[in-house]
Scaffold this motif. Structure first.
Motif, PDB file in Angstrom:
ATOM      1  N   ALA A 210       0.830  -1.208   0.000  1.00 22.08           N
ATOM      2  CA  ALA A 210       0.000   0.000   0.000  1.00 22.08           C
ATOM      3  C   ALA A 210       0.862   1.256   0.000  1.00 22.08           C
ATOM      4  O   ALA A 210       0.521   2.251  -0.655  1.00 22.08           O
ATOM      5  CB  ALA A 210      -0.929  -0.014   1.205  1.00 22.08           C
ATOM      6  N   ARG A 211       1.978   1.218   0.704  1.00 18.25           N
ATOM      7  CA  ARG A 211       2.872   2.375   0.721  1.00 18.25           C
ATOM      8  C   ARG A 211       3.499   2.613  -0.645  1.00 18.25           C
ATOM      9  O   ARG A 211       3.734   3.752  -1.043  1.00 18.25           O
ATOM     10  CB  ARG A 211       3.953   2.166   1.785  1.00 18.25           C
ATOM     11  CG  ARG A 211       3.414   2.257   3.215  1.00 18.25           C
ATOM     12  CD  ARG A 211       4.435   1.799   4.229  1.00 18.25           C
ATOM     13  NE  ARG A 211       3.919   1.920   5.603  1.00 18.25           N
ATOM     14  CZ  ARG A 211       4.358   1.214   6.634  1.00 18.25           C
ATOM     15  NH1 ARG A 211       5.335   0.330   6.461  1.00 18.25           N
ATOM     16  NH2 ARG A 211       3.825   1.380   7.826  1.00 18.25           N
ATOM     17  N   GLN A 212       3.767   1.523  -1.380  1.00 16.88           N
ATOM     18  CA  GLN A 212       4.302   1.678  -2.734  1.00 16.88           C
ATOM     19  C   GLN A 212       3.222   2.191  -3.687  1.00 16.88           C
ATOM     20  O   GLN A 212       3.482   3.030  -4.550  1.00 16.88           O
ATOM     21  CB  GLN A 212       4.810   0.333  -3.247  1.00 16.88           C
ATOM     22  CG  GLN A 212       6.006  -0.224  -2.511  1.00 16.88           C
ATOM     23  CD  GLN A 212       6.423  -1.566  -3.091  1.00 16.88           C
ATOM     24  OE1 GLN A 212       6.791  -1.674  -4.262  1.00 16.88           O
ATOM     25  NE2 GLN A 212       6.345  -2.607  -2.284  1.00 16.88           N
ATOM     26  N   ALA A 213       1.996   1.669  -3.532  1.00 13.63           N
ATOM     27  CA  ALA A 213       0.926   2.024  -4.451  1.00 13.63           C
ATOM     28  C   ALA A 213       0.396   3.430  -4.203  1.00 13.63           C
ATOM     29  O   ALA A 213      -0.014   4.112  -5.149  1.00 13.63           O
ATOM     30  CB  ALA A 213      -0.220   1.016  -4.325  1.00 13.63           C
TER      31      ALA A 213
ATOM     32  N   VAL B 250      -5.344   5.923   4.951  1.00 15.44           N
ATOM     33  CA  VAL B 250      -5.754   5.505   3.615  1.00 15.44           C
ATOM     34  C   VAL B 250      -4.934   4.292   3.166  1.00 15.44           C
ATOM     35  O   VAL B 250      -5.469   3.352   2.562  1.00 15.44           O
ATOM     36  CB  VAL B 250      -5.612   6.660   2.607  1.00 15.44           C
ATOM     37  CG1 VAL B 250      -5.846   6.177   1.178  1.00 15.44           C
ATOM     38  CG2 VAL B 250      -6.579   7.784   2.953  1.00 15.44           C
ATOM     39  N   GLN B 251      -3.648   4.296   3.467  1.00 12.49           N
ATOM     40  CA  GLN B 251      -2.812   3.155   3.112  1.00 12.49           C
ATOM     41  C   GLN B 251      -3.278   1.888   3.815  1.00 12.49           C
ATOM     42  O   GLN B 251      -3.323   0.807   3.212  1.00 12.49           O
ATOM     43  CB  GLN B 251      -1.353   3.461   3.456  1.00 12.49           C
ATOM     44  CG  GLN B 251      -0.732   4.537   2.576  1.00 12.49           C
ATOM     45  CD  GLN B 251       0.654   4.927   3.036  1.00 12.49           C
ATOM     46  OE1 GLN B 251       1.052   4.638   4.168  1.00 12.49           O
ATOM     47  NE2 GLN B 251       1.404   5.603   2.169  1.00 12.49           N
ATOM     48  N   LEU B 252      -3.649   1.999   5.090  1.00 12.34           N
ATOM     49  CA  LEU B 252      -4.139   0.835   5.825  1.00 12.34           C
ATOM     50  C   LEU B 252      -5.471   0.351   5.257  1.00 12.34           C
ATOM     51  O   LEU B 252      -5.710  -0.865   5.168  1.00 12.34           O
ATOM     52  CB  LEU B 252      -4.280   1.165   7.306  1.00 12.34           C
ATOM     53  CG  LEU B 252      -2.965   1.391   8.067  1.00 12.34           C
ATOM     54  CD1 LEU B 252      -3.241   1.815   9.509  1.00 12.34           C
ATOM     55  CD2 LEU B 252      -2.102   0.129   8.046  1.00 12.34           C
ATOM     56  N   GLN B 253      -6.328   1.279   4.858  1.00 15.49           N
ATOM     57  CA  GLN B 253      -7.594   0.900   4.239  1.00 15.49           C
ATOM     58  C   GLN B 253      -7.351   0.172   2.917  1.00 15.49           C
ATOM     59  O   GLN B 253      -8.038  -0.804   2.596  1.00 15.49           O
ATOM     60  CB  GLN B 253      -8.465   2.139   4.017  1.00 15.49           C
ATOM     61  CG  GLN B 253      -9.012   2.749   5.292  1.00 15.49           C
ATOM     62  CD  GLN B 253      -9.716   4.070   5.047  1.00 15.49           C
ATOM     63  OE1 GLN B 253      -9.503   4.719   4.017  1.00 15.49           O
ATOM     64  NE2 GLN B 253     -10.549   4.489   5.983  1.00 15.49           N
ATOM     65  N   TYR B 254      -6.371   0.660   2.172  1.00 15.65           N
ATOM     66  CA  TYR B 254      -6.029   0.021   0.906  1.00 15.65           C
ATOM     67  C   TYR B 254      -5.514  -1.397   1.151  1.00 15.65           C
ATOM     68  O   TYR B 254      -5.904  -2.347   0.453  1.00 15.65           O
ATOM     69  CB  TYR B 254      -4.973   0.848   0.180  1.00 15.65           C
ATOM     70  CG  TYR B 254      -4.607   0.327  -1.181  1.00 15.65           C
ATOM     71  CD1 TYR B 254      -5.314   0.731  -2.311  1.00 15.65           C
ATOM     72  CD2 TYR B 254      -3.556  -0.567  -1.354  1.00 15.65           C
ATOM     73  CE1 TYR B 254      -4.983   0.252  -3.568  1.00 15.65           C
ATOM     74  CE2 TYR B 254      -3.221  -1.049  -2.601  1.00 15.65           C
ATOM     75  CZ  TYR B 254      -3.933  -0.635  -3.710  1.00 15.65           C
ATOM     76  OH  TYR B 254      -3.602  -1.123  -4.945  1.00 15.65           O
ATOM     77  N   ALA B 255      -4.645  -1.560   2.151  1.00 13.93           N
ATOM     78  CA  ALA B 255      -4.129  -2.882   2.485  1.00 13.93           C
ATOM     79  C   ALA B 255      -5.258  -3.820   2.894  1.00 13.93           C
ATOM     80  O   ALA B 255      -5.282  -4.995   2.508  1.00 13.93           O
ATOM     81  CB  ALA B 255      -3.089  -2.772   3.600  1.00 13.93           C
TER      82      ALA B 255
END
Length: 222
Positions: A50-53, A61-66
């Protein structure tokens, strides 16, 4: 099992009866992890992804994406997905994205001596899209070009609610002589990127090569 070779972008997986599949992925793809030993390790790998994307997004937001990525793993297991990657790029100033999945599935026992023809007939009956039979370097295959409806998780939309989205896809099924089917699929919700992504996917499909358990090349009959 998938083996990543970063220098050559070669991807490998081995199915039943020792048939090894190799194909080439273009540069720029982010790949979902499939080699975690436990759920904690998988969660950590998905957060890194998620951090890369989403490098410019905040941590929530990154955690939600993960979490959204993690929610798809049950579907991956059920569908036999063994590789999943996605790429984002600009096409004529429009930000476009595409995903590529590679799966191994059981071949229908009714397929007989012409499994590609059986698959094509079945897919036409189901009206899944435009169906064609093609000959690849690794053997006969069936292609399907179509559209399907999906939804975007509310955590990633401005409204905060799940929103419908149409995905255009190309699916290629390659029947193997060990009773399985190798399936590759590219899907994109961004019509502006269709020509670029479909040409890219054609290159991936044409790069597929098969090998037996001693490393000798295989070409499926038909």
């Amino acid at each position: 099992m998938i083996t990543d070779t970063a220098d050559t972008a070669q991807r490998n997986l081995t199915g039943s009866d020792g048939i090894e599949v190799r194909w080439i992925m273009p540069e720029g793809f982010l790949e979902l992890p499939f080699e975690a030993d436990d759920l904690d390790e998988l969660a950590g790998q998905l957060v890194d992804l998620a951090r890369q994307a989403l490098p410019g997004a905040d941590e929530e937001v990154q955690l939600q994406y993960a979490a959204m990525c993690a929610a798809h793993y049950d579907e991956f297991i059920e569908a036999g997905v063994q590789y999943a990657g996605f790429v984002t790029t600009e096409v004529d100033g429009v930000r476009c994205t595409a995903a590529v999945n590679v799966s191994l599935m059981d071949l229908d026992e009714r397929a007989g001596r012409n499994p590609a023809g059986f698959i094509a007939t079945t897919m036409r009956h189901l009206e899944l899209g435009q169906i064609d039979e093609v000959q690849l370097p690794c053997g006969p295959a069936v292609t399907c070009v179509g559209n399907r409806s999906a939804s975007v998780d509310g955590s990633l939309t401005q409204s905060g609610q799940d929103e419908p989205i149409w995905t255009s896809f190309i699916q290629v099924q390659i029947p193997l002589n060990n009773g399985t089917v190798l399936m590759l699929e590219m899907g994109t919700p961004t019509v502006e990127g269709w020509d670029v992504f479909s040409a890219m996917f054609a290159g991936i499909v044409k790069s597929v090569r098969l090998f037996d358990d001693s490393g000798a090349p295989l070409v499926m009959p038909g």
